[in-house]
Every structure is written in structure tokens, then in C-alpha cells.
Write an enzyme that holds these catalytic residues in place. Structure first.
Site, mmCIF file in Angstrom:
data_model
loop_
_atom_site.group_PDB
_atom_site.id
_atom_site.type_symbol
_atom_site.label_atom_id
_atom_site.label_comp_id
_atom_site.label_asym_id
_atom_site.label_seq_id
_atom_site.Cartn_x
_atom_site.Cartn_y
_atom_site.Cartn_z
ATOM 1 N N ARG A 10 5.160 -25.562 16.146
ATOM 2 C CA ARG A 10 3.697 -25.043 16.231
ATOM 3 C C ARG A 10 2.785 -25.754 15.212
ATOM 4 O O ARG A 10 1.770 -26.244 15.662
ATOM 5 C CB ARG A 10 3.697 -23.859 16.270
ATOM 6 C CG ARG A 10 2.468 -23.033 16.632
ATOM 7 C CD ARG A 10 2.343 -21.352 16.604
ATOM 8 N NE ARG A 10 3.340 -20.820 17.317
ATOM 9 C CZ ARG A 10 3.445 -19.679 17.563
ATOM 10 N NH1 ARG A 10 2.839 -18.774 16.905
ATOM 11 N NH2 ARG A 10 4.794 -19.051 17.969
ATOM 12 N N HIS A 62 4.727 -25.832 27.720
ATOM 13 C CA HIS A 62 4.470 -25.196 26.507
ATOM 14 C C HIS A 62 3.837 -23.583 26.929
ATOM 15 O O HIS A 62 2.886 -23.195 27.423
ATOM 16 C CB HIS A 62 2.990 -25.861 26.023
ATOM 17 C CG HIS A 62 2.763 -25.172 24.458
ATOM 18 N ND1 HIS A 62 3.450 -25.668 23.591
ATOM 19 C CD2 HIS A 62 1.705 -24.641 24.174
ATOM 20 C CE1 HIS A 62 2.810 -25.206 22.164
ATOM 21 N NE2 HIS A 62 1.798 -24.353 22.764
ATOM 22 N N TYR A 70 -14.829 -25.180 33.851
ATOM 23 C CA TYR A 70 -15.967 -26.209 34.120
ATOM 24 C C TYR A 70 -16.012 -27.650 33.321
ATOM 25 O O TYR A 70 -16.812 -28.496 33.810
ATOM 26 C CB TYR A 70 -17.175 -25.362 33.220
ATOM 27 C CG TYR A 70 -17.744 -24.203 33.761
ATOM 28 C CD1 TYR A 70 -17.983 -24.013 35.115
ATOM 29 C CD2 TYR A 70 -17.541 -22.924 32.922
ATOM 30 C CE1 TYR A 70 -18.224 -22.545 35.617
ATOM 31 C CE2 TYR A 70 -17.842 -21.787 33.334
ATOM 32 C CZ TYR A 70 -18.117 -21.436 34.752
ATOM 33 O OH TYR A 70 -18.581 -20.272 35.178
#
Length: 819
Positions: free
Chosen positions: A31, A77, A121
Site C-alpha cells: 500500500r 485492487h 465527470y
């Protein structure tokens, strides 16, 4: 048979230790920390690989970010979509990465800390340089593992044909580890790699000829070559990053500071807010306006200054008190050999070179095998074309494709792969032209195979290929350095002229310990006696001063309080002000006996200090300078031998003063001697004997005098007299002194106090133990002889016993010309 649950008796400590160790290892490797080979954390690697796998590359159109995030989350993931999108956004931000690996359309955040638009968006694709990170991934150059649900394979590391760890840096926090690796210039890093490749024994100094230091995407000035060198050597170091600015002249003697580059990861809007708050709160003088003039052409913060402002002083203050300059701490930690390590520059470069050699070796083996396989097929096709009629006859006589393949293998000694290729050969290929092409292809393949075999057999040839490809990347992607490197960290000195506006104010300090400053306007609007102090209190200092002046306040308890005028609370003149009791180390009974103002702290004089029990000393001004804790703790300027002793007078002497000191006791003994007899000693000393005191006698005061001075004496019985100092002969220190009064037979005749009469004194004020003040007009009294007992002035029965005689502060007031 159902297996019964088994209960184990385990200690909580061992369980916690084992579980947390597994958790820590997971977040360290999976991570938070980048791999030293490709410079990527797992989520970043998965984003790049997934987008490449989906064909979402720089040479194709943009796709919705939500689609890429979904693919990454669903396939590789299994974490929250927000963490994946946040990582993707950071990889697209040109002010965070030196070479962004994601191209993004839409709002991807800003240097002002604005959040990006939602992933539904925005649109994204891999940047061109990401192609270099993924180049050759399909040629068995990296190891693969199954994904979280064993449905697909993912790479453990990318081929990373660019040294991404140094170029884009990294930041992250995990359990017990953190990393902070700054970005660098691609061209410089590649030059250093090539040099190290040619000179394996290169020193750090050799490599730093190429890599000067970090090259932040936001530019700025990096100060501290020693810190850079330490970081490159040990993986840990500190530098300062300063904004870059230019100064332009405006009309009317004003100047405009344009800040065009700010430190790495500094929030621009917060920086503007910090500076504006300093302007609004008037923490420094000279800033007229602060504007954020950034636009599409680039970052610009405009700092408009007032007329004749101290530009350097203002910038120095902002460097020290805002994010216009920040410290950056290297902490170069990355995963190497499956564990986190703190790495130096050479270690990172060498590891990357070794990894690229491994990638090139695997790629060359892959290309060699592919070329050999193809050559084998081409040789079979050429052979088949040379006996084409027999081959066709055999194929036509076969029952199916498999039978045709087997017949070709058995009759003409073709291999199975060659036979498959022959059977699949299209009829239009059976021409002389195609035979020629096959022969040419065979020749080309032979050259390639020889080249690949030469590379694999010769490490020097492998390094040549690596160097060529590194230079190609440099020529394609290099850009000029943005951050300027300066060897030394500048020692910032903030001028008081910048921090404190030069304003004239009225300052008052009272004997009971009250301090205040008021505007001249407030003072003019108040009555002279309406000064806000209590009836039983009295002023020690009333003076018109600059806010840049310094005040030394002495208490009778041997404590010194330092107060810059600008730090005294500003109140109305009729208000009481603040009390010194906020300082530690002060007794509640301490009184202020003297206060002196100075325009700066570079005085060459000294203070003459006298105590009630007959000690005296000179202490240099430089020995009483304020320390770091002056705001919360008073400093000692006199050390007493007994708790009953106290300071009765402090006077400031200019350097080179050749005068006498006059000491007088309650019993009427006066001793006059030269100042040279009073030794100079430090703050935490008692001093020397001023006068030889008799039993139960004590010093009432001391004054610095000359032969032509006059003194005023107030007796405890209320009498007053003036005498000339010349009547008291000059002797030497520590003697008993001579009488300045005539003893009475019926009662004790004691002195209350005395003071030197200044040339401009019109009257003096006597204070009694009833806290009453009584003014004495000097013109109404003639000079007396030394042994005179003076004339009656104060009724002790009604007004109290005189304890002090002081100068009126009317002289300073008259200088203001306001009354």
C-alpha cells in the site's frame, strides 16, 4: 462428521503481535511504499497496467475516469474507489509530479487545494511517458502473480524504462515507516545512470556533478547543498525551499513583488491567506495589498508594497513566518529485495541499472526465441516452395489437415510447426516474389538472431543497448531544470523596522507595576491627571516613545523586565493598562523603581545599582540583554545577600562618564567618591560595599553627581533643605561618611531621602508613608549648609513620614506640546 470448534489458550500479547506484524507487512509492501525498481506503489502500478491492458493509451481517445477506476477495483485492487481515484488524480497533477503519468480532461484539482471533480465527470488516459513505464511488458520481462480472486495475472513490477522513483519521487506513511522522496530532473538522472554504468566505482561527488539536487515541478529555490549531499549519502537530510520572486517598480516610489514559483506541495490559496492575515493584523509594516493573479499563463502572487517599504525585510519576515519558505526533509525509503530500506542515491541508481539489465536480458531472450521460431517456420516454407509440386500432391492425397501435416512430417522431414505453417499457407503466396521475400526475411532473421545472441553473450553489448535506449528517452522527454540550487541556507534576520511600524505613542509605567501605551490622540483627548492609575500609585515613566523603542524596567526586588514598546498593550490613556504580575519569578510586593528607554539594544553604557544594605556595582548594558524567555520570565540584575535587602536606586551611565557617586544613609551620613571605585560585575552578583553602615543604619539613596551639583534632602520629620555637593568632600569607597545634618538631643533626626536637582527642575515631589504627595517649589528655598537641619515643609502628623523625593515627570510631558 462435523469438526468441533477448538478453543486455544493464547496470550493477548502474542496474538496482537502476530496479527499486527502481518498487517504491518501488508500495508508496507502492498500500500504505502514504492518499489525501488519502478518507483510505484501497488495502486499506481495497477492503475497503469489496467489502463494499458484496456488500450487506454496516449495515442487513443480519453475515457471516463470512472471506467478505469472500476476496472482497477474489479480486477486488481479490491479497495475503495475513492482511494484509487485519488491516486489517479495525483498521477495527473503537474504540480505534484515532475513527469505526470496520467493525462486527465476536466477538473483534476488545483494548487489551491481544490478537490477534483467526481470521477464520473473527468476523463483520463495514459500519458506518453507512461508508455515507457509499460514498454516490453508483453515480452516476459517481469514476474506475474495471480490477482486477489485468482482470475487474472498482474505484474509484480513494471519494466519501467524510465527511472521513475527519482523522477517523480514518492510520499507515503505506513506502520513504522514513512517515505519522502523528492522529484528530480529526468535528463540529469539519465546522465548519472550512464556515468555510473561506465564508472561502477563512481563516488557520490561524481554522481552529483550530474544530479545537482531535487527538481520540483513547482520550481523554487532549493538551499542547502550539505543537506542534499547528506540525503544522497544516507537517505535522510534537510533542505529549505524558497519561493522565487521578482521586484518591479511602480509609480509613486512603490514596488511590486511578483512571486512566480512557490515551494513544493504548498497550498497557494493558504499561502495568500497567510500573507493577507499578516497584512490585516499589521504584524509587519509595508504591505499595501496581496493578490492572486494566477491565470492560464502560470502562477503569480502579487505583493504590492507601500511607499519606501523595506522589500528585503518584508520578504525575510514572510520567509520565516509563512509557507513562502519551507523546510523539506528527505526520507528516502523504498521496497528493495522485498523489504523497506533507506537508500542513498548511488544505491538507487545501481539498483535501477541492475534491474534494467535484467529487463533487457529477458526481453532479448524473448526476442531471440521469437526470431528463432520464425526462422524455423521460414526455412520450412522455403523448403516447401522448392518442392512445391510434391508438397501439393501429398496434401491433396491427405484426408484432412492433421493427416496432411503428419504426411509432410513423415515424407519430407518437416517439423510439426513447419508442417502446420505449410498447410496454412495461402495459394497466392506460391509465387516467386514470395519466395524472394521469405529468403530476405530469413536473412534478416539470421542477422537479428546473431545480434541477440551477441547481446546475451556479451555484457558490454547489453550495456550499449541500455545506454542507447536511455539516451533516446532523454532526448524525447527531457526538460530544463525548474528548481534553482543554492549551496547555503540563508540565515534570515528580521529587521524590527519591518515587524514594527514606526509610530509615536505615549507610554506610562507606574511604581505598582502597571504598563500601558496609548495613541497620541488618546493622550491629547484626556486630562493630564486622568491617567488611569490608582490614587496610591504613581508614575515612574511617562514619555513619548516610538513603537520600535525598548524599555528596561527595574524592580526593587532585583528583577529586570524587558519590554519592547510595541509589545505593551495599547489602551486608552485613561485606562489602567496591564500588570507585570503575569511574569514568573516576581514577588507580589515588588515595586518598580526605575525604567529606561533605548532606541536599540547596542548601547555601550552601564547601570549603577545600589542596595539598601549598602552594596553597589556597575553592570554593563550588554550583560542585561533580554533572553528568549523575556516574555514570561523576569531576569535577575542584582543578587542579595539577605532576603531583607532591596535595590533603592538604578541609574544609567553613558560610556566614559567621569563623575562621582554620592551615597547617603538614614542616619545622615554621606559618602562621595569617584565612579571608578565601583567595580563592574555581572547581573547575578551583589557588588561591593558602597558605604560602611553603622548598626541599624541603611542607605536611603545614591546619586551620580558632579562638583557643581546640588542636592535636595527631605527629613523624616518633614524638614527640607538644599545643599551643594561641593560641601561633601571626595574620599574613597566603603568609608563611614560625614554628617549632613545636626543630631538632636531629644529625638532622632533621620533622613527620609535625597535626590540630585536637575538644571530644569522647578519643583520636586515628596511622597510619604501615607501615600500622599507633596510638591516643593525649589525657588522658595535657599541653599543651606551641610549640617543644617533644613526648614519645616511637611506636617508629618497629618501627611505622614516622608519616604522619597522625586522629580516630576512634567518635563517629558512638556516635550509633546499638547497641553
Amino acid at each position: 462428521m462435523v469438526k468441533k470448534a477448538e478453543i486455544k489458550n493464547l496470550s493477548l500479547a502474542s496474538v496482537m503481535d502476530e496479527r499486527f506484524s502481518r498487517y504491518s507487512k501488508s500495508i508496507i509492501q502492498e500500500r504505502a511504499l514504492p518499489d525501488v525498481r519502478d518507483g510505484l506503489k501497488p495502486v499506481q502500478r495497477r492503475i497503469l497496467y489496467s489502463m494499458n491492458k484496456d488500450g487506454n493509451t496516449f495515442d487513443k481517445g480519453f475515457r471516463k475516469s470512472a471506467k478505469s477506476v472500476g476496472n482497477v477495483m474489479g480486477n486488481f485492487h479490491p479497495h475503495g474507489d475513492s482511494s484509487i481515484y485519488d491516486a489517479m488524480v495525483r498521477m495527473s497533477q503537474s504540480w505534484k509530479l515532475r513527469e505526470p503519468t496520467i493525462d486527465m480532461h476536466g477538473n483534476n484539482g488545483s494548487m489551491d487545494g481544490d478537490p477534483p471533480a467526481a470521477m464520473r465527470y473527468t476523463e483520463a488516459r495514459l500519458s506518453k511517458i507512461s508508455g515507457e513505464m509499460l514498454r516490453d511488458i508483453d515480452k516476459d520481462t517481469v514476474d506475474w502473480v495471480l490477482n486477489f480472486d485468482d482470475t487474472e495475472s498482474e505484474p509484480t513490477v513494471l519494466p519501467a524504462r524510465i527511472p521513475n522513483l527519482l523522477i517523480n519521487g514518492a510520499t507515503g506513511i505506513s506502520a513504522g515507516y514513512a517515505t519522502e522522496i523528492p522529484p528530480h530532473n529526468l535528463g540529469e538522472v539519465i546522465d548519472a545512470l550512464i556515468y555510473l554504468q561506465e564508472h561502477p566505482d563512481a563516488t557520490l561527488n561524481d554522481l552529483m556533478q550530474f544530479i545537482k539536487g531535487p527538481d520540483f515541478p513547482t520550481g523554487g529555490i532549493v538551499q542547502g547543498l550539505d543537506g542534499i549531499k547528506q540525503a544522497y549519502e544516507s537517505g535522510h537530510g534537510k533542505v529549505m525551499i524558497r519561493s522565487k520572486s521578482t521586484i518591479e517598480n511602480l509609480r509613486g516610489g512603490k514596488e511590486l513583488v511578483k512571486i512566480t514559483e512557490i515551494p513544493y506541495e504548498v497550498n497557494k490559496s493558504q499561502l495568500v491567506k497567510q500573507i493577507d492575515e499578516i497584512r490585516i493584523n499589521k504584524k509587519i509594516d509595508g504591505i499595501a495589498e496581496i493578490r492572486d493573479d494566477s491565470d492560464r499563463s502560470g502562477l503569480t502572487i502579487s505583493l504590492e508594497l507601500k511607499r519606501d517599504a523595506d522589500v528585503k525585510g518584508i520578504l525575510n519576515y514572510l520567509y520565516k513566518n509563512t509557507d513562502l519558505q519551507i523546510s523539506y526533509n528527505f526520507n528516502v525509503v523504498a521496497i528493495k529485495d522485498m523489504r523497506p530500506q533507506r537508500l542513498g542515491l548511488k544505491n538507487i541508481l545501481q539498483t535501477y541499472l541492475d534491474y534494467q539489465r535484467d529487463v533487457l536480458t529477458k526481453r532479448t531472450k524473448f526476442d531471440l526465441k521469437k526470431a528463432q521460431d520464425r526462422q524455423h517456420i521460414v526455412e520450412g516454407l522455403i523448403k516447401a516452395l522448392s518442392i512445391l509440386d510434391s508438397v501439393i500432391k501429398t496434401i491433396r492425397a491427405s484426408s484432412n489437415r492433421k493427416d496432411a501435416r503428419d504426411n509432410l512430417v513423415s515424407e519430407y522431414q518437416f517439423t510439426e510447426k513447419q508442417a502446420d505453417a505449410i498447410v496454412a499457407l495461402q495459394l497466392y503466396r506460391l509465387t516467386n516474389t514470395d519466395v524472394t521475400k521469405l529468403r530476405q526475411e530469413n536473412s534478416d532473421l539470421a542477422v537479428k538472431i546473431a545480434e541477440f545472441e551477441n547481446i546475451l553473450a556479451n555484457s558490454n553489448e547489453l550495456d550499449k543497448v541500455l545506454q542507447t535506449e536511455l539516451l533516446e528517452i532523454k532526448n524525447e522527454y527531457q526538460s530544463p531544470r525548474r528548481s534553482k540550487i543554492e549551496a547555503e541556507i540563508e540565515n534570515i534576520k528580521i529587521s524590527k523596522k519591518v515587524v514594527v511600524p514606526d509610530e509615536q505613542v505615549m507610554v506610562m509605567i507606574s511604581r505598582d507595576g502597571y504598563l500601558k501605551r496609548s495613541s497620541i490622540r488618546s493622550f491629547k483627548a484626556s486630562e493630564l491627571n486622568d491617567n488611569g492609575i490608582k490614587d496610591e500609585d504613581r508614575p515612574v515613566l511617562i514619555k513619548k516613545l516610538s513603537t520600535r523603542d525598548n524599555i528596561f524596567i527595574f524592580t526593587d526586588g532585583g528583577n529586570l523586565i524587558y519590554k519592547p514598546v510595541f509589545e505593551i498593550n495599547e489602551v486608552k490613556w485613561k485606562d489602567t493598562g496591564e500588570h507585570i504580575s503575569q511574569l514568573n519569578g516576581l514577588d507580589s510586593k515588588e515595586k518598580i523603581i526605575a525604567a529606561f528607554d533605548f532606541s536599540n539594544l547596542k548601547q555601550s553604557g552601564s547601570f549603577l545599582i545600589t542596595t539598601r544594605f549598602g552594596n553597589i556595582k556597575q553592570t554593563e548594558f550588554s550583560k542585561l540583554l533580554p533572553g528568549r524567555t523575556y516574555k514570561t520570565r523576569a531576569s535577575m540584575y542584582e543578587k542579595f545577600k539577605t532576603d531583607e535587602d532591596s535595590v533603592i536606586n538604578v541609574e544609567y551611565l553613558e560610556a566614559g562618564d567621569v563623575k562621582d557617586v554620592l551615597v547617603m544613609t538614614e542616619a545622615g551620613l554621606a559618602l562621595r567618591y569617584n565612579l571608578n571605585e565601583v567595580s563592574v560585575s555581572g547581573a547575578r552578583t551583589t557588588g561591593v560595599k558602597a558605604i560602611n553602615l553603622g548598626d541599624n543604619d541603611k542607605v536611603v539613596n545614591s546619586q551620580v553627581v558632579t562638583e557643581n551639583s546640588q542636592i535636595a534632602i527631605i527629613f523624616q520629620n518633614g524638614n527640607f533643605k538644599k545643599i551643594e555637593v561641593a560641601e561633601i568632600p571626595v574620599t574613597s569607597r566603603a568609608r563611614k561618611g560625614i554628617k549632613v545634618l545636626r543630631d538632636l538631643k531629644t529625638r532622632e533626626n533621620l533622613i527620609g531621602n535625597f535626590t540630585k536637582i536637575n538644571a530644569d527642575d522647578i519643583m520636586l515631589r515628596v511622597y510619604t508613608d501615607h501615600l500622599n504627595g507633596h510638591d516643593i517649589i525649589l525657588g522658595e528655598h535657599n541653599l543651606s549648609n551641610r549640617t543644617s537641619n533644613g526648614s519645616a515643609e511637611i506636617n508629618v502628623e497629618t501627611d505622614g513620614v516622608p519616604t522619597s523625593i522625586e522629580h516630576l515627570l512634567i518635563n517629558e510631558i512638556e516635550l509633546i506640546n499638547t497641553k
